[in-house]
Design a protein around this motif. Sequence first.
Motif, PDB file in Angstrom:
ATOM      1  N   GLU A 261      22.895 -28.102  20.803  1.00 39.60           N
ATOM      2  CA  GLU A 261      23.712 -27.131  21.527  1.00 39.60           C
ATOM      3  C   GLU A 261      22.850 -26.170  22.343  1.00 39.60           C
ATOM      4  O   GLU A 261      21.765 -25.778  21.906  1.00 39.60           O
ATOM      5  N   PRO A 262      23.339 -25.758  23.518  1.00 40.77           N
ATOM      6  CA  PRO A 262      22.626 -24.714  24.277  1.00 40.77           C
ATOM      7  C   PRO A 262      22.771 -23.368  23.579  1.00 40.77           C
ATOM      8  O   PRO A 262      23.476 -23.237  22.577  1.00 40.77           O
ATOM      9  N   ALA A 263      22.103 -22.363  24.104  1.00 43.54           N
ATOM     10  CA  ALA A 263      22.144 -21.031  23.498  1.00 43.54           C
ATOM     11  C   ALA A 263      23.574 -20.498  23.491  1.00 43.54           C
ATOM     12  O   ALA A 263      24.368 -20.800  24.388  1.00 43.54           O
ATOM     13  N   PRO A 264      23.920 -19.709  22.480  1.00 44.14           N
ATOM     14  CA  PRO A 264      25.272 -19.134  22.427  1.00 44.14           C
ATOM     15  C   PRO A 264      25.572 -18.272  23.656  1.00 44.14           C
ATOM     16  O   PRO A 264      24.673 -17.746  24.310  1.00 44.14           O
ATOM     17  N   VAL A 265      26.854 -18.115  23.934  1.00 44.56           N
ATOM     18  CA  VAL A 265      27.321 -17.322  25.068  1.00 44.56           C
ATOM     19  C   VAL A 265      27.805 -15.968  24.545  1.00 44.56           C
ATOM     20  O   VAL A 265      28.646 -15.923  23.646  1.00 44.56           O
ATOM     21  N   PRO A 266      27.293 -14.865  25.072  1.00 46.30           N
ATOM     22  CA  PRO A 266      27.709 -13.544  24.561  1.00 46.30           C
ATOM     23  C   PRO A 266      29.120 -13.168  24.992  1.00 46.30           C
ATOM     24  O   PRO A 266      29.613 -13.603  26.038  1.00 46.30           O
ATOM     25  N   ILE A 267      29.756 -12.339  24.162  1.00 44.58           N
ATOM     26  CA  ILE A 267      31.065 -11.768  24.478  1.00 44.58           C
ATOM     27  C   ILE A 267      30.875 -10.269  24.703  1.00 44.58           C
ATOM     28  O   ILE A 267      30.270  -9.591  23.863  1.00 44.58           O
ATOM     29  N   HIS A 268      31.386  -9.760  25.805  1.00 45.00           N
ATOM     30  CA  HIS A 268      31.263  -8.335  26.114  1.00 45.00           C
ATOM     31  C   HIS A 268      32.634  -7.722  26.380  1.00 45.00           C
ATOM     32  O   HIS A 268      33.530  -8.382  26.917  1.00 45.00           O
ATOM     33  N   LEU A 269      32.762  -6.472  26.011  1.00 42.69           N
ATOM     34  CA  LEU A 269      33.854  -5.634  26.497  1.00 42.69           C
ATOM     35  C   LEU A 269      33.306  -4.838  27.672  1.00 42.69           C
ATOM     36  O   LEU A 269      32.292  -4.145  27.538  1.00 42.69           O
ATOM     37  N   VAL A 270      33.953  -4.933  28.803  1.00 38.99           N
ATOM     38  CA  VAL A 270      33.458  -4.328  30.041  1.00 38.99           C
ATOM     39  C   VAL A 270      34.479  -3.318  30.562  1.00 38.99           C
ATOM     40  O   VAL A 270      35.684  -3.585  30.572  1.00 38.99           O
ATOM     41  N   HIS A 271      33.990  -2.146  30.980  1.00 33.45           N
ATOM     42  CA  HIS A 271      34.864  -1.179  31.643  1.00 33.45           C
ATOM     43  C   HIS A 271      34.067  -0.426  32.705  1.00 33.45           C
ATOM     44  O   HIS A 271      32.839  -0.489  32.754  1.00 33.45           O
ATOM     45  N   ARG A 272      34.774   0.309  33.549  1.00 32.18           N
ATOM     46  CA  ARG A 272      34.167   0.875  34.755  1.00 32.18           C
ATOM     47  C   ARG A 272      33.612   2.277  34.589  1.00 32.18           C
ATOM     48  O   ARG A 272      32.689   2.661  35.269  1.00 32.18           O
ATOM     49  N   GLU A 273      34.194   3.053  33.666  1.00 28.70           N
ATOM     50  CA  GLU A 273      33.971   4.491  33.727  1.00 28.70           C
ATOM     51  C   GLU A 273      32.718   4.995  33.021  1.00 28.70           C
ATOM     52  O   GLU A 273      32.357   6.153  33.165  1.00 28.70           O
ATOM     53  N   GLY A 274      32.074   4.172  32.199  1.00 26.45           N
ATOM     54  CA  GLY A 274      30.904   4.635  31.474  1.00 26.45           C
ATOM     55  C   GLY A 274      31.251   5.761  30.526  1.00 26.45           C
ATOM     56  O   GLY A 274      32.290   5.759  29.865  1.00 26.45           O
ATOM     57  N   ARG A 275      30.400   6.775  30.461  1.00 23.14           N
ATOM     58  CA  ARG A 275      30.632   7.890  29.546  1.00 23.14           C
ATOM     59  C   ARG A 275      31.793   8.776  29.982  1.00 23.14           C
ATOM     60  O   ARG A 275      32.271   9.615  29.222  1.00 23.14           O
ATOM     61  N   GLN A 276      32.258   8.602  31.227  1.00 23.60           N
ATOM     62  CA  GLN A 276      33.384   9.389  31.708  1.00 23.60           C
ATOM     63  C   GLN A 276      34.718   8.697  31.457  1.00 23.60           C
ATOM     64  O   GLN A 276      35.752   9.146  31.953  1.00 23.60           O
ATOM     65  N   ALA A 277      34.720   7.641  30.676  1.00 24.20           N
ATOM     66  CA  ALA A 277      35.951   6.912  30.399  1.00 24.20           C
ATOM     67  C   ALA A 277      36.968   7.819  29.722  1.00 24.20           C
ATOM     68  O   ALA A 277      36.627   8.711  28.950  1.00 24.20           O
ATOM     69  N   SER A 278      38.232   7.561  30.001  1.00 21.05           N
ATOM     70  CA  SER A 278      39.303   8.351  29.399  1.00 21.05           C
ATOM     71  C   SER A 278      39.369   8.074  27.905  1.00 21.05           C
ATOM     72  O   SER A 278      38.791   7.114  27.391  1.00 21.05           O
ATOM     73  N   ALA A 279      40.106   8.914  27.211  1.00 18.50           N
ATOM     74  CA  ALA A 279      40.227   8.769  25.762  1.00 18.50           C
ATOM     75  C   ALA A 279      40.824   7.427  25.391  1.00 18.50           C
ATOM     76  O   ALA A 279      40.411   6.795  24.416  1.00 18.50           O
ATOM     77  N   ARG A 280      41.821   6.957  26.152  1.00 20.56           N
ATOM     78  CA  ARG A 280      42.457   5.694  25.794  1.00 20.56           C
ATOM     79  C   ARG A 280      41.491   4.517  25.943  1.00 20.56           C
ATOM     80  O   ARG A 280      41.497   3.598  25.130  1.00 20.56           O
ATOM     81  N   VAL A 281      40.657   4.548  26.994  1.00 26.01           N
ATOM     82  CA  VAL A 281      39.703   3.460  27.192  1.00 26.01           C
ATOM     83  C   VAL A 281      38.634   3.489  26.112  1.00 26.01           C
ATOM     84  O   VAL A 281      38.315   2.465  25.495  1.00 26.01           O
ATOM     85  N   ARG A 282      38.064   4.657  25.859  1.00 26.47           N
ATOM     86  CA  ARG A 282      37.028   4.758  24.837  1.00 26.47           C
ATOM     87  C   ARG A 282      37.559   4.385  23.460  1.00 26.47           C
ATOM     88  O   ARG A 282      36.906   3.679  22.692  1.00 26.47           O
ATOM     89  N   ALA A 283      38.779   4.855  23.153  1.00 21.58           N
ATOM     90  CA  ALA A 283      39.358   4.561  21.843  1.00 21.58           C
ATOM     91  C   ALA A 283      39.625   3.070  21.688  1.00 21.58           C
ATOM     92  O   ALA A 283      39.358   2.482  20.628  1.00 21.58           O
ATOM     93  N   PHE A 284      40.140   2.430  22.749  1.00 22.47           N
ATOM     94  CA  PHE A 284      40.419   0.990  22.643  1.00 22.47           C
ATOM     95  C   PHE A 284      39.138   0.176  22.546  1.00 22.47           C
ATOM     96  O   PHE A 284      39.045  -0.757  21.744  1.00 22.47           O
TER      97      PHE A 284
END
Length: 299
Positions: A261-284
Amino acid sequence: MDRLQAMTVFVAVAEEEGFAPAARRLAMSPPVVTRAIAALEARIGTRLLHRTTRNVRLTEAGTRYLEDCRRILAEIDEAEETAAGSHREPQGQLAVTASVLFGRMYIAPILLDFLGRHPRVSARTLFVDRVVNLMEEGLDVAVRIAHLPDSGMTALKVGSVRRLVCASPAYLAEHGIPQEPADLIRHQTIAFQGVTPSPEWSFRSGGSEVRVRPSPRLEVNTAEMAITAAVQGHGLTRVLSYMVAPEMAAGRLRIVLAEHEPAPVPIHLVHREGRQASARVRAFVDFAAQRLRADGSIN
């Protein structure tokens, strides 16, 4: 009507693809919406919408302007939420995207549990087997199963999956178990384009990459079809490990060529706001990351 109100009207018309449905969404009269768009186009000096008797479509300038309006309105919402203290308390709509099968198997249960814990949050999902632009689609969080390029987005790794080859025990009993990647040429295969867009399947052998080009008996565009065909004994297929976790646990499929098998494929959660993300985005993101990392089928 001020500029921000006009932007809100324009976004509604673009998303609803019509003046009347936009008016209903905004609780305005259709003439008010029509005048707002006309005034907006006059101020900008270009046409934003193509109007026909049946629908409304964006012009090229309108498509660009829609992206800017969404960004500006989202930033204003975030500023107001922060000022009101909602940076600490999740509220508002959360928009999440993932591939169809991963969304159904993993994200949907997580999202429903999250909504149960946060009654002031609403949600919208977009489960599609394509990479979507978060800004253009008005999305907050995406699940990416891939090695990510540098995009300026905030990405949190939550697990990884294997690219594996599998078949039913009945098929392997009848046709034999491939010992080397080259053996696949003599086997019936089921090609799932979502995992392997190239006709070649890549493997590792002796520290080097090996590529094999099977001649599939069946080509499909959904993981469910590939898995169903494999379970029924129609051949070997290559899928991501999470897709067949239930079938593996039940003994309906068996892995072959695991050592190649080739190397495993990573899974990421991606969002746009970085540390300025809203509470709902950060909490989720925090909630989903904890749940996904605890799931043994993707770690």
